[in-house]
Every structure is written in C-alpha cells, then in structure tokens.
Write a protein that holds these residues in place. Sequence first.
Motif, PDB file in Angstrom:
ATOM      1  N   THR A  16       0.825  -1.209   0.000  1.00  0.00           N
ATOM      2  CA  THR A  16       0.000   0.000   0.000  1.00  0.00           C
ATOM      3  C   THR A  16       0.858   1.258   0.000  1.00  0.00           C
ATOM      4  OG1 THR A  16      -1.801  -1.144   1.139  1.00  0.00           O
ATOM      5  CG2 THR A  16      -1.799   1.261   1.239  1.00  0.00           C
ATOM      6  N   THR A  17       1.939   1.257   0.763  1.00  0.00           N
ATOM      7  CA  THR A  17       2.843   2.402   0.772  1.00  0.00           C
ATOM      8  C   THR A  17       3.420   2.648  -0.616  1.00  0.00           C
ATOM      9  OG1 THR A  17       3.438   2.011   3.083  1.00  0.00           O
ATOM     10  CG2 THR A  17       4.952   3.352   1.779  1.00  0.00           C
ATOM     11  N   LEU A  18       3.805   1.585  -1.291  1.00  0.00           N
ATOM     12  CA  LEU A  18       4.329   1.708  -2.648  1.00  0.00           C
ATOM     13  C   LEU A  18       3.260   2.255  -3.592  1.00  0.00           C
ATOM     14  CD1 LEU A  18       6.378   1.267  -4.904  1.00  0.00           C
ATOM     15  CD2 LEU A  18       5.677  -1.150  -4.964  1.00  0.00           C
ATOM     16  N   ALA A  19       2.052   1.713  -3.494  1.00  0.00           N
ATOM     17  CA  ALA A  19       0.961   2.190  -4.353  1.00  0.00           C
ATOM     18  C   ALA A  19       0.718   3.683  -4.163  1.00  0.00           C
ATOM     19  CB  ALA A  19      -0.318   1.405  -4.058  1.00  0.00           C
ATOM     20  N   LEU A  20       0.707   4.127  -2.917  1.00  0.00           N
ATOM     21  CA  LEU A  20       0.497   5.549  -2.629  1.00  0.00           C
ATOM     22  C   LEU A  20       1.645   6.403  -3.148  1.00  0.00           C
ATOM     23  CD1 LEU A  20      -0.946   5.481   1.010  1.00  0.00           C
ATOM     24  CD2 LEU A  20      -2.155   6.123  -1.082  1.00  0.00           C
ATOM     25  N   ALA A  21       2.871   5.926  -2.983  1.00  0.00           N
ATOM     26  CA  ALA A  21       4.033   6.681  -3.444  1.00  0.00           C
ATOM     27  C   ALA A  21       4.013   6.865  -4.960  1.00  0.00           C
ATOM     28  CB  ALA A  21       5.323   5.992  -3.003  1.00  0.00           C
ATOM     29  N   LEU A  22       3.700   5.794  -5.692  1.00  0.00           N
ATOM     30  CA  LEU A  22       3.636   5.885  -7.152  1.00  0.00           C
ATOM     31  C   LEU A  22       2.501   6.807  -7.590  1.00  0.00           C
ATOM     32  CD1 LEU A  22       4.231   2.150  -8.180  1.00  0.00           C
ATOM     33  CD2 LEU A  22       5.896   4.021  -8.117  1.00  0.00           C
ATOM     34  N   ALA A  23       1.351   6.673  -6.945  1.00  0.00           N
ATOM     35  CA  ALA A  23       0.214   7.534  -7.281  1.00  0.00           C
ATOM     36  C   ALA A  23       0.531   8.990  -6.980  1.00  0.00           C
ATOM     37  CB  ALA A  23      -1.027   7.092  -6.507  1.00  0.00           C
ATOM     38  N   SER A  24       1.193   9.238  -5.854  1.00  0.00           N
ATOM     39  CA  SER A  24       1.566  10.596  -5.464  1.00  0.00           C
ATOM     40  C   SER A  24       2.405  11.280  -6.529  1.00  0.00           C
ATOM     41  CB  SER A  24       2.355  10.577  -4.148  1.00  0.00           C
ATOM     42  OG  SER A  24       1.557  10.207  -3.063  1.00  0.00           O
ATOM     43  N   GLU A  25       3.418  10.570  -6.997  1.00  0.00           N
ATOM     44  CA  GLU A  25       4.341  11.192  -7.950  1.00  0.00           C
ATOM     45  C   GLU A  25       3.738  11.309  -9.344  1.00  0.00           C
ATOM     46  OE1 GLU A  25       7.086  12.862  -6.964  1.00  0.00           O
ATOM     47  OE2 GLU A  25       6.070  12.306  -5.104  1.00  0.00           O
ATOM     48  N   PHE A  26       2.861  10.379  -9.710  1.00  0.00           N
ATOM     49  CA  PHE A  26       2.197  10.505 -11.010  1.00  0.00           C
ATOM     50  C   PHE A  26       1.254  11.710 -10.986  1.00  0.00           C
ATOM     51  CE2 PHE A  26      -0.723   9.429 -14.487  1.00  0.00           C
ATOM     52  CZ  PHE A  26       0.181   9.052 -15.470  1.00  0.00           C
ATOM     53  N   GLU A  27       0.547  11.897  -9.873  1.00  0.00           N
ATOM     54  CA  GLU A  27      -0.324  13.071  -9.746  1.00  0.00           C
ATOM     55  C   GLU A  27       0.507  14.348  -9.758  1.00  0.00           C
ATOM     56  OE1 GLU A  27      -3.912  14.608  -6.841  1.00  0.00           O
ATOM     57  OE2 GLU A  27      -1.971  14.113  -5.958  1.00  0.00           O
ATOM     58  N   ALA A  28       1.664  14.321  -9.111  1.00  0.00           N
ATOM     59  CA  ALA A  28       2.527  15.502  -9.073  1.00  0.00           C
ATOM     60  C   ALA A  28       2.985  15.905 -10.476  1.00  0.00           C
ATOM     61  CB  ALA A  28       3.735  15.242  -8.179  1.00  0.00           C
ATOM     62  N   LEU A  29       3.032  14.938 -11.387  1.00  0.00           N
ATOM     63  CA  LEU A  29       3.390  15.219 -12.779  1.00  0.00           C
ATOM     64  C   LEU A  29       2.206  15.742 -13.579  1.00  0.00           C
ATOM     65  CD1 LEU A  29       5.581  12.061 -13.524  1.00  0.00           C
ATOM     66  CD2 LEU A  29       6.390  14.415 -13.264  1.00  0.00           C
ATOM     67  N   GLY A  30       1.035  15.802 -12.937  1.00  0.00           N
ATOM     68  CA  GLY A  30      -0.164  16.299 -13.612  1.00  0.00           C
ATOM     69  C   GLY A  30      -1.091  15.218 -14.102  1.00  0.00           C
ATOM     70  N   GLY A  31      -0.791  13.952 -13.785  1.00  0.00           N
ATOM     71  CA  GLY A  31      -1.602  12.847 -14.263  1.00  0.00           C
ATOM     72  C   GLY A  31      -2.685  12.433 -13.287  1.00  0.00           C
ATOM     73  N   SER A  32      -3.683  11.746 -13.805  1.00  0.00           N
ATOM     74  CA  SER A  32      -4.775  11.235 -12.975  1.00  0.00           C
ATOM     75  C   SER A  32      -4.554   9.754 -12.704  1.00  0.00           C
ATOM     76  CB  SER A  32      -6.120  11.441 -13.670  1.00  0.00           C
ATOM     77  OG  SER A  32      -6.138  10.837 -14.952  1.00  0.00           O
ATOM     78  N   VAL A  33      -4.943   9.316 -11.501  1.00  0.00           N
ATOM     79  CA  VAL A  33      -4.701   7.934 -11.066  1.00  0.00           C
ATOM     80  C   VAL A  33      -5.997   7.336 -10.523  1.00  0.00           C
ATOM     81  CG1 VAL A  33      -3.272   6.409  -9.653  1.00  0.00           C
ATOM     82  CG2 VAL A  33      -2.382   8.654 -10.355  1.00  0.00           C
ATOM     83  N   TYR A  34      -6.295   6.134 -10.957  1.00  0.00           N
ATOM     84  CA  TYR A  34      -7.440   5.385 -10.418  1.00  0.00           C
ATOM     85  C   TYR A  34      -6.883   4.152  -9.741  1.00  0.00           C
ATOM     86  CZ  TYR A  34     -12.398   4.254 -10.085  1.00  0.00           C
ATOM     87  OH  TYR A  34     -13.669   4.024  -9.608  1.00  0.00           O
ATOM     88  N   MET A  35      -7.175   4.012  -8.454  1.00  0.00           N
ATOM     89  CA  MET A  35      -6.609   2.917  -7.677  1.00  0.00           C
ATOM     90  C   MET A  35      -7.698   1.924  -7.284  1.00  0.00           C
ATOM     91  SD  MET A  35      -4.070   5.216  -5.294  1.00  0.00           S
ATOM     92  CE  MET A  35      -2.824   3.957  -5.067  1.00  0.00           C
ATOM     93  N   LEU A  36      -7.419   0.647  -7.502  1.00  0.00           N
ATOM     94  CA  LEU A  36      -8.336  -0.417  -7.122  1.00  0.00           C
ATOM     95  C   LEU A  36      -7.770  -1.101  -5.877  1.00  0.00           C
ATOM     96  CD1 LEU A  36      -9.087  -1.944 -10.635  1.00  0.00           C
ATOM     97  CD2 LEU A  36     -10.647  -0.577  -9.246  1.00  0.00           C
ATOM     98  N   ASP A  37      -8.476  -0.968  -4.759  1.00  0.00           N
ATOM     99  CA  ASP A  37      -8.032  -1.577  -3.506  1.00  0.00           C
ATOM    100  C   ASP A  37      -8.640  -2.965  -3.404  1.00  0.00           C
ATOM    101  OD1 ASP A  37      -7.214  -2.254  -1.005  1.00  0.00           O
ATOM    102  OD2 ASP A  37      -8.004  -0.490   0.005  1.00  0.00           O
ATOM    103  N   ALA A  38      -7.835  -3.975  -3.769  1.00  0.00           N
ATOM    104  CA  ALA A  38      -8.318  -5.356  -3.761  1.00  0.00           C
ATOM    105  C   ALA A  38      -7.962  -6.087  -2.478  1.00  0.00           C
ATOM    106  CB  ALA A  38      -7.753  -6.110  -4.963  1.00  0.00           C
ATOM    107  N   ASP A  39      -7.384  -5.378  -1.517  1.00  0.00           N
ATOM    108  CA  ASP A  39      -7.001  -5.968  -0.236  1.00  0.00           C
ATOM    109  C   ASP A  39      -8.142  -5.782   0.760  1.00  0.00           C
ATOM    110  OD1 ASP A  39      -5.851  -6.684   2.216  1.00  0.00           O
ATOM    111  OD2 ASP A  39      -3.876  -5.963   1.596  1.00  0.00           O
ATOM    112  N   ARG A  40      -8.528  -6.850   1.423  1.00  0.00           N
ATOM    113  CA  ARG A  40      -9.672  -6.769   2.335  1.00  0.00           C
ATOM    114  C   ARG A  40      -9.416  -5.882   3.548  1.00  0.00           C
ATOM    115  NH1 ARG A  40     -11.806 -13.093   2.172  1.00  0.00           N
ATOM    116  NH2 ARG A  40     -11.902 -13.214  -0.098  1.00  0.00           N
ATOM    117  N   GLN A  41      -8.177  -5.537   3.808  1.00  0.00           N
ATOM    118  CA  GLN A  41      -7.893  -4.588   4.880  1.00  0.00           C
ATOM    119  C   GLN A  41      -8.306  -3.166   4.501  1.00  0.00           C
ATOM    120  OE1 GLN A  41      -3.898  -4.811   6.402  1.00  0.00           O
ATOM    121  NE2 GLN A  41      -3.926  -7.028   6.516  1.00  0.00           N
ATOM    122  N   ASN A  42      -8.450  -2.924   3.200  1.00  0.00           N
ATOM    123  CA  ASN A  42      -8.918  -1.630   2.677  1.00  0.00           C
ATOM    124  C   ASN A  42      -8.075  -0.443   3.142  1.00  0.00           C
ATOM    125  OD1 ASN A  42     -12.378  -2.633   2.660  1.00  0.00           O
ATOM    126  ND2 ASN A  42     -11.042  -2.363   0.916  1.00  0.00           N
TER     127      ASN A  42
END
Length: 228
Positions: A16-42
């Motif tokens: 999850t930390t990795l997913a957030l880090a990648l999403a953070s930096e892609f958004e910082a570049l101006g991109g949009s991110v859609y994340m699917l949380d398939a882990d039951r811990q949510n």
Amino acid sequence: MPVITIAQSKGGAGKTTLALALASEFEALGGSVYMLDADRQNSLLNWHRDRLAAGRGGDSKIQVEDASQLRDADIGAAITKARELAQLVIVDSEGTSNFKTAYAAMDSDFVVIPTRSSRLDLERTVETSDMLEKMCRGVPYRVLITQTGQVARSKAEWEIDSQISKALPTFTEQMHNLDAFRAMSNFRMTLAEVETNKLAKTEKARHIAQSVLANILDEIQNKEAVNA
C-alpha cells in the motif's frame, strides 16, 4: 492507460505504501490515477475516505475504489473500466496467494513485487514470481526491495538482497524505511502534500518513487514499441 499491479503473497511488505508513493508522484506530474483496492484490509480505501472526511483530496486526481469484494474473475472488468477513467491505474492486491491477484496481473501492463530482506519474504516473492511466469507470461515484472535502512544493514540482509537480484529482475532503487513514506499513511496525504506541510523530509522518498515510476513507465513504453 497503463495498469500497474502491486503483488506479494506475504503481508507487511509495503504494497500500500508503494501504491500511494507511485500515485503521489504521477499526480505531481499532472496525471490522474485510479486505484483499485483489492485488499480486504482496505488500507487504500480508508486513506482516501479519511482524506475526504478531513476536507482534503476533493480536487485530487487520485481516486480509490473498493475492489476487495469483487469475485476473482471480475477484477478484469474493473480494470477495463478504470482504464477509461484515469491516465494510470494501480491495483493494490491482497497480501495472500489468490486468483484475484493472478487475474489482475494478467490484465496489467506491469507488476511490482515488493519484498523485505528476509528469508520468509524471499520465499513468498519466489512464489509470486513463479505465479507470474506460469499464468501471466508476457507481463513484465520486477522485484522492489522495501523497508531497508539507508546505512545500517546486516550481513544477512545483504545476502538475501544479493540472492533476490541474482534470481529475479530487480529495481536498482530500494524503498528505504523513511519518515516521509510513513507520513503518507499517518496524515492521509500524498508525498507532495507531506512536503508542502513540512511534516517530514521528502527529498529522498520522492526521488525513490519517481525513479521506480519512471522505470516502470519506460518498460511499458518499450514493450509497446516492440509489439507495435
């Protein structure tokens, strides 16, 4: 749009930390991110909901959907839909061995396997790699060693890291155990927001996330060029 699945059959490796880090930096570049949380811990979904409840993230380009209750075979349809909604899709899979992770990987453009420098993590990483080789041939993947110290490392950790890099495709960068990564979860913020609010030093964390993201996108682009 590119789809990245974070896959590891052992919990606690930093998916999850990795997913957030990648999403953070892609958004910082101006991109949009859609994340699917398939882990039951949510963990991703809770991060997103808490942001909205705190009045943050309303104008964010990061969206999170609960995919934990989907049937295994339905994750592919969710990925197809997500491709139409954002410029990057990230799937945070469950920290157990299951078919949903395999199906998600099949419909992905790249898979990242985060792993800590431990014997048990190594065994689970090999299992995940074997699953990808057997069921998702043609989908590129790499192992990312996570939660490492920047300076102090034990001899056993160095040995395990060496075994991983010799046996499996591995990122040059390692995801160090940094305050900035923890701050994303603790304060329900992106790395850029953590930096803006001066809650932790973010330079190293952002460099790592940017480097891993760039490597992934380059590999996806190179594969598409070869297949064109």
